[in-house]
Design a protein around this motif. Sequence first.
Motif, PDB file in Angstrom:
ATOM      1  N   UNK A  59       5.256   9.415   1.302  1.00 34.97           N
ATOM      2  CA  UNK A  59       5.269   9.459   2.761  1.00 34.97           C
ATOM      3  C   UNK A  59       6.159  10.523   3.373  1.00 34.97           C
ATOM      4  N   UNK A  60       7.152  10.984   2.648  1.00 31.08           N
ATOM      5  CA  UNK A  60       8.064  11.987   3.199  1.00 31.08           C
ATOM      6  C   UNK A  60       7.456  13.371   3.006  1.00 31.08           C
ATOM      7  N   UNK A  61       6.866  13.889   4.062  1.00 25.64           N
ATOM      8  CA  UNK A  61       6.188  15.194   3.989  1.00 25.64           C
ATOM      9  C   UNK A  61       7.157  16.362   4.193  1.00 25.64           C
ATOM     10  N   UNK A  62       8.412  16.081   4.492  1.00 27.38           N
ATOM     11  CA  UNK A  62       9.383  17.156   4.723  1.00 27.38           C
ATOM     12  C   UNK A  62       9.963  17.707   3.422  1.00 27.38           C
ATOM     13  N   UNK A  63       9.789  16.976   2.311  1.00 24.65           N
ATOM     14  CA  UNK A  63      10.344  17.389   1.018  1.00 24.65           C
ATOM     15  C   UNK A  63       9.335  17.126  -0.087  1.00 24.65           C
ATOM     16  N   UNK A  69      19.892  -6.921  -4.211  1.00 27.40           N
ATOM     17  CA  UNK A  69      20.012  -8.186  -4.935  1.00 27.40           C
ATOM     18  C   UNK A  69      21.432  -8.732  -4.855  1.00 27.40           C
ATOM     19  N   UNK A  70      22.411  -7.859  -4.820  1.00 29.93           N
ATOM     20  CA  UNK A  70      23.809  -8.292  -4.737  1.00 29.93           C
ATOM     21  C   UNK A  70      24.224  -8.656  -3.313  1.00 29.93           C
ATOM     22  N   UNK A  71      23.772  -7.877  -2.327  1.00 33.33           N
ATOM     23  CA  UNK A  71      24.301  -7.995  -0.963  1.00 33.33           C
ATOM     24  C   UNK A  71      23.342  -8.583   0.060  1.00 33.33           C
ATOM     25  N   UNK A  72      22.057  -8.510  -0.183  1.00 31.64           N
ATOM     26  CA  UNK A  72      21.094  -9.030   0.772  1.00 31.64           C
ATOM     27  C   UNK A  72      20.621  -8.009   1.782  1.00 31.64           C
ATOM     28  N   UNK A  73      20.231  -8.507   2.952  1.00 31.71           N
ATOM     29  CA  UNK A  73      19.552  -7.708   3.982  1.00 31.71           C
ATOM     30  C   UNK A  73      20.308  -6.460   4.425  1.00 31.71           C
ATOM     31  N   UNK A  74      21.600  -6.454   4.301  1.00 27.79           N
ATOM     32  CA  UNK A  74      22.357  -5.264   4.718  1.00 27.79           C
ATOM     33  C   UNK A  74      21.962  -4.034   3.905  1.00 27.79           C
ATOM     34  N   UNK A  75      21.326  -4.256   2.782  1.00 27.11           N
ATOM     35  CA  UNK A  75      20.833  -3.157   1.953  1.00 27.11           C
ATOM     36  C   UNK A  75      19.311  -3.106   1.959  1.00 27.11           C
ATOM     37  N   UNK A  76      18.736  -3.217   3.144  1.00 29.20           N
ATOM     38  CA  UNK A  76      17.290  -3.214   3.337  1.00 29.20           C
ATOM     39  C   UNK A  76      16.641  -1.983   2.713  1.00 29.20           C
ATOM     40  N   UNK A 124       0.802  -1.217   0.000  1.00 27.43           N
ATOM     41  CA  UNK A 124       0.000   0.000   0.000  1.00 27.43           C
ATOM     42  C   UNK A 124       0.842   1.278   0.000  1.00 27.43           C
ATOM     43  N   UNK A 125       2.092   1.175  -0.388  1.00 20.59           N
ATOM     44  CA  UNK A 125       3.024   2.301  -0.427  1.00 20.59           C
ATOM     45  C   UNK A 125       3.326   2.854   0.962  1.00 20.59           C
ATOM     46  N   UNK A 126       3.150   2.057   1.976  1.00 21.62           N
ATOM     47  CA  UNK A 126       3.555   2.468   3.328  1.00 21.62           C
ATOM     48  C   UNK A 126       4.998   2.015   3.548  1.00 21.62           C
ATOM     49  N   UNK A 127       5.662   2.666   4.506  1.00 19.48           N
ATOM     50  CA  UNK A 127       7.013   2.218   4.846  1.00 19.48           C
ATOM     51  C   UNK A 127       6.981   0.760   5.299  1.00 19.48           C
ATOM     52  N   UNK A 185      15.383   6.106   6.313  1.00 18.80           N
ATOM     53  CA  UNK A 185      16.529   6.993   6.521  1.00 18.80           C
ATOM     54  C   UNK A 185      16.583   8.094   5.466  1.00 18.80           C
ATOM     55  N   UNK A 186      16.130   7.808   4.235  1.00 18.62           N
ATOM     56  CA  UNK A 186      16.059   8.852   3.203  1.00 18.62           C
ATOM     57  C   UNK A 186      15.096   9.955   3.637  1.00 18.62           C
ATOM     58  N   UNK A 187      13.996   9.558   4.236  1.00 22.59           N
ATOM     59  CA  UNK A 187      12.992  10.529   4.673  1.00 22.59           C
ATOM     60  C   UNK A 187      13.465  11.354   5.857  1.00 22.59           C
TER      61      UNK A 187
END
Length: 168
Positions: free
Chosen positions: A97-101, A149-156, A50-53, A163-165
């Motif tokens: 979802x990011x209302x700051x930008x 796809x290359x690294x797995x969960x470390x790139x969640x 649903x486009x939620x985080x 964190x971008x938001x």
Amino acid sequence: MAFFTVATANAAPVEINPINDTLEDLAYMFNHEKKDPIYKLELLKNKKLDFSYESLKLVDQYLLELRKTNLDELSNEQYTRIVLRTGAYVGETIRRNDKSKKWNWVDFENAQKLNPQFFNDSQDSFAYAAVLTDGTQFTFPLNKVMKFLANGEEDSLYFYAISSAKQQ
């Protein structure tokens, strides 16, 4: 066709043509396209996308399951479809979802106009085919999917989006 104008640090204002509609369509296709679906669409069946985080945790799980298969056996078309549609979904989740930008999708050429120094040193690659910008900052959802796809969960993707938001 909507344009927006951005004043860059070392130059006159630049007019940018966002590609929001195109990426919104790709994001929708992520789990709705039946004629030309992404690889292993059945892994997303009955998931609340649903486009939620929070929904990005489900996307992380989808990509983890894909990593259990032999990704080297995917055709270029299948891999591209996964990266484009998944990246579009992640980016649209940030945008909604990011209302700051006020985030907009731009292609490589327009990103290069906004920040020639960074993008002139970068190759015009699939990872930068569509990027999100607020006019000064950039984030790279397609690239992040490729890294997952290359690294797995470390790139969640979930942690990437929240964190971008939070960056201001």
